[in-house]
Design an enzyme around this catalytic site. Structure first.
Site, PDB file in Angstrom:
ATOM      1  N   LEU A  27     -16.811  -7.108  -2.322  1.00 57.69           N
ATOM      2  CA  LEU A  27     -15.673  -6.216  -2.082  1.00 57.69           C
ATOM      3  C   LEU A  27     -15.841  -5.533  -0.730  1.00 57.69           C
ATOM      4  O   LEU A  27     -16.882  -4.958  -0.436  1.00 57.69           O
ATOM      5  CB  LEU A  27     -15.607  -5.153  -3.185  1.00 57.69           C
ATOM      6  CG  LEU A  27     -14.538  -4.073  -3.010  1.00 57.69           C
ATOM      7  CD1 LEU A  27     -13.145  -4.656  -3.178  1.00 57.69           C
ATOM      8  CD2 LEU A  27     -14.748  -2.925  -4.003  1.00 57.69           C
ATOM      9  N   HIS A  41     -10.464  17.653  -6.758  1.00 57.49           N
ATOM     10  CA  HIS A  41     -11.090  16.684  -5.842  1.00 57.49           C
ATOM     11  C   HIS A  41     -12.321  16.050  -6.496  1.00 57.49           C
ATOM     12  O   HIS A  41     -12.577  14.863  -6.336  1.00 57.49           O
ATOM     13  CB  HIS A  41     -11.478  17.367  -4.524  1.00 57.49           C
ATOM     14  CG  HIS A  41     -10.290  17.833  -3.734  1.00 57.49           C
ATOM     15  ND1 HIS A  41      -9.153  17.079  -3.602  1.00 57.49           N
ATOM     16  CD2 HIS A  41     -10.058  18.989  -3.046  1.00 57.49           C
ATOM     17  CE1 HIS A  41      -8.274  17.739  -2.851  1.00 57.49           C
ATOM     18  NE2 HIS A  41      -8.798  18.910  -2.512  1.00 57.49           N
ATOM     19  N   ASP A  78      -3.275  10.750  -4.298  1.00 56.59           N
ATOM     20  CA  ASP A  78      -2.616  12.047  -4.189  1.00 56.59           C
ATOM     21  C   ASP A  78      -2.493  12.722  -5.560  1.00 56.59           C
ATOM     22  O   ASP A  78      -2.356  12.043  -6.575  1.00 56.59           O
ATOM     23  CB  ASP A  78      -1.221  11.837  -3.571  1.00 56.59           C
ATOM     24  CG  ASP A  78      -0.646  13.130  -3.024  1.00 56.59           C
ATOM     25  OD1 ASP A  78      -1.368  14.146  -2.998  1.00 56.59           O
ATOM     26  OD2 ASP A  78       0.526  13.121  -2.635  1.00 56.59           O
ATOM     27  N   GLY A  79      -2.540  14.046  -5.545  1.00 56.51           N
ATOM     28  CA  GLY A  79      -2.293  14.793  -6.778  1.00 56.51           C
ATOM     29  C   GLY A  79      -3.502  15.500  -7.359  1.00 56.51           C
ATOM     30  O   GLY A  79      -3.436  16.037  -8.466  1.00 56.51           O
ATOM     31  N   TRP A 116      -7.256  18.341   8.043  1.00 56.25           N
ATOM     32  CA  TRP A 116      -8.098  19.358   8.709  1.00 56.25           C
ATOM     33  C   TRP A 116      -7.425  20.728   8.681  1.00 56.25           C
ATOM     34  O   TRP A 116      -8.089  21.744   8.862  1.00 56.25           O
ATOM     35  CB  TRP A 116      -8.365  18.968  10.169  1.00 56.25           C
ATOM     36  CG  TRP A 116      -9.269  17.793  10.344  1.00 56.25           C
ATOM     37  CD1 TRP A 116      -8.921  16.571  10.839  1.00 56.25           C
ATOM     38  CD2 TRP A 116     -10.666  17.697  10.032  1.00 56.25           C
ATOM     39  NE1 TRP A 116     -10.003  15.730  10.841  1.00 56.25           N
ATOM     40  CE2 TRP A 116     -11.092  16.395  10.372  1.00 56.25           C
ATOM     41  CE3 TRP A 116     -11.604  18.593   9.502  1.00 56.25           C
ATOM     42  CZ2 TRP A 116     -12.403  15.960  10.198  1.00 56.25           C
ATOM     43  CZ3 TRP A 116     -12.907  18.169   9.328  1.00 56.25           C
ATOM     44  CH2 TRP A 116     -13.302  16.867   9.671  1.00 56.25           C
ATOM     45  N   ARG A 122       0.736   4.630  -4.095  1.00 55.73           N
ATOM     46  CA  ARG A 122       0.599   6.073  -3.937  1.00 55.73           C
ATOM     47  C   ARG A 122       0.803   6.742  -5.289  1.00 55.73           C
ATOM     48  O   ARG A 122       1.777   6.464  -5.990  1.00 55.73           O
ATOM     49  CB  ARG A 122       1.621   6.637  -2.940  1.00 55.73           C
ATOM     50  CG  ARG A 122       1.420   8.143  -2.757  1.00 55.73           C
ATOM     51  CD  ARG A 122       2.221   8.722  -1.639  1.00 55.73           C
ATOM     52  NE  ARG A 122       1.788  10.094  -1.398  1.00 55.73           N
ATOM     53  CZ  ARG A 122       1.863  10.726  -0.245  1.00 55.73           C
ATOM     54  NH1 ARG A 122       2.372  10.118   0.803  1.00 55.73           N
ATOM     55  NH2 ARG A 122       1.443  11.971  -0.115  1.00 55.73           N
TER      56      ARG A 122
HETATM   57  C1  FPP Z   1      -4.784  14.491  -2.271  1.00 56.77           C
HETATM   58  O1  FPP Z   1      -4.674  15.447  -3.280  1.00 56.77           O
HETATM   59  C2  FPP Z   1      -6.146  14.113  -2.089  1.00 56.77           C
HETATM   60  C3  FPP Z   1      -6.900  14.393  -0.978  1.00 56.77           C
HETATM   61  C4  FPP Z   1      -6.427  15.146   0.184  1.00 56.77           C
HETATM   62  C5  FPP Z   1      -8.284  13.982  -0.873  1.00 56.77           C
HETATM   63  C6  FPP Z   1      -8.637  12.691  -1.500  1.00 56.77           C
HETATM   64  C7  FPP Z   1     -10.019  12.788  -1.961  1.00 56.77           C
HETATM   65  C8  FPP Z   1     -10.489  12.348  -3.125  1.00 56.77           C
HETATM   66  C9  FPP Z   1      -9.719  11.591  -4.107  1.00 56.77           C
HETATM   67  C10 FPP Z   1     -11.861  12.647  -3.520  1.00 56.77           C
HETATM   68  C11 FPP Z   1     -12.899  11.980  -2.761  1.00 56.77           C
HETATM   69  C12 FPP Z   1     -12.677  10.553  -2.442  1.00 56.77           C
HETATM   70  C13 FPP Z   1     -13.618   9.616  -2.482  1.00 56.77           C
HETATM   71  C14 FPP Z   1     -13.399   8.269  -1.896  1.00 56.77           C
HETATM   72  C15 FPP Z   1     -14.920   9.921  -3.055  1.00 56.77           C
HETATM   73  P1  FPP Z   1      -4.030  16.861  -2.921  1.00 56.77           P
HETATM   74  O2  FPP Z   1      -5.132  17.818  -2.750  1.00 56.77           O
HETATM   75  O3  FPP Z   1      -3.113  16.709  -1.748  1.00 56.77           O
HETATM   76  O4  FPP Z   1      -3.217  17.131  -4.218  1.00 56.77           O
HETATM   77  P2  FPP Z   1      -1.873  17.968  -4.360  1.00 56.77           P
HETATM   78  O5  FPP Z   1      -0.830  17.235  -3.545  1.00 56.77           O
HETATM   79  O6  FPP Z   1      -1.605  17.901  -5.828  1.00 56.77           O
HETATM   80  O7  FPP Z   1      -2.166  19.342  -3.868  1.00 56.77           O
END
Ligand code: FPP
Length: 249
Positions: free
Chosen positions: A134, A39, A22-23, A72, A191
């Site tokens: 793994l 991302h 997250d983040g 989504w 997390r």
């Molecule tokens: C949360 O950050 C993250 C996600 C919703 C997507 C997780 C995806 C990745 C880490 C990239 C791709 C993963 C792989 C396995 C290649 P957020 O967008 O909710 O952040 P925020 O809370 O700061 O807005």
């Protein structure tokens, strides 16, 4: 002098670590960048971590929460970007996964994924089936309530058709129908980004997991941060509901 990595390995690694990444958005905003740049940086962090966990640490099971059923609802451009990024990640890593014994699994409603990602996922699962180092589960279009609802519906259908008797239902009946049926429950769930909740992630499987929260934003989560989390886990006593010293753990 032993490195911290060597020390956590000697102290006994958790079998299975699950990560709520997250983040990304906040990481991008802090730099004046669009969310998708967060991302992209998050995918790089995931890549680095998978390599470290498999090759340096020798971890057996790793699960990454990459996309939730709730995700989504995000703007279409962001969803499309994430789907492309995930496809790219799996596509580009596939040869390396096979080479280094990474077995890819996916937890979630893969039928809801765009066709190109779905095909990539299915191919990667098949081609990495022999991986014994793994076990990497990517949670994609995953929600724990949806998972448990599906399991309940399947069990109800089996009872209705006479394939299963209601009195035969036990924990195993549920466990064997989870996306994670072939993977042990996580010992440690991490997390990032300072949020203190599970957000519909592995609710059944998390029953006895140790939880670790850090303020570090996902793109900044380095292997050193993972080692720190494992060291914190190793300082805890796991009792699984028993009393201290009763050998329950
Ligand atoms: C949360 O950050 C993250 C996600 C919703 C997507 C997780 C995806 C990745 C880490 C990239 C791709 C993963 C792989 C396995 C290649 P957020 O967008 O909710 O952040 P925020 O809370 O700061 O807005």
């Amino acid at each position: 002098m032993k490195t911290l990595v060597e020390r956590v390995k000697e102290a006994g690694l958790p079998d299975h670590i699950a990560l709520i990444m997250d983040g990304n958005g906040r990481w991008a905003r802090a730099r004046g960048l669009p969310r998708v740049a967060g991302h992209r940086a998050g995918a790089t962090a995931a890549e680095r971590l998978v390599r470290f966990a498999g090759e340096r640490l020798g971890l057996r099971y790793l699960t990454l929460f990459a996309f939730s059923t709730e995700n989504w609802k995000r703007p279409k451009e962001e969803v499309d970007y994430l789907m492309d990024l995930l496809r790219e990640f799996i596509d580009e890593k596939l040869a390396e996964f096979v080479e280094s014994g990474v077995r890819l699994r996916v937890a979630g409603e893969i039928e809801t994924l765009p066709e190109s990602l779905r095909e990539t996922v299915i191919r990667a699962i098949r081609e990495t089936e022999g991986g014994e180092n793994l076990d990497l589960t990517v949670a994609l279009s995953y929600g724990a309530r949806q998972e448990l609802t599906r399991v309940c519906a399947e069990i109800a259908a089996d009872v209705a058709s006479g394939r299963l008797k209601a009195e035969e239902i036990g924990e195993g009946t549920i466990r064997s129908r989870l996306y994670t049926a072939d993977v042990p429950d996580p010992d440690l769930i991490i997390r990032t980004s300072g949020e203190l909740r599970l957000s519909n992630f592995l609710l059944w499987q998390a029953a006895y997991a140790e939880l670790y929260f850090t303020d570090v934003l996902w793109p900044d989560f380095t292997p050193a941060e993972l080692v720190r989390a494992i060291a914190a886990y190793q300082r805890r006593k796991r009792r699984f509901g028993g009393l201290e010293g009763d050998g329950a753990d």
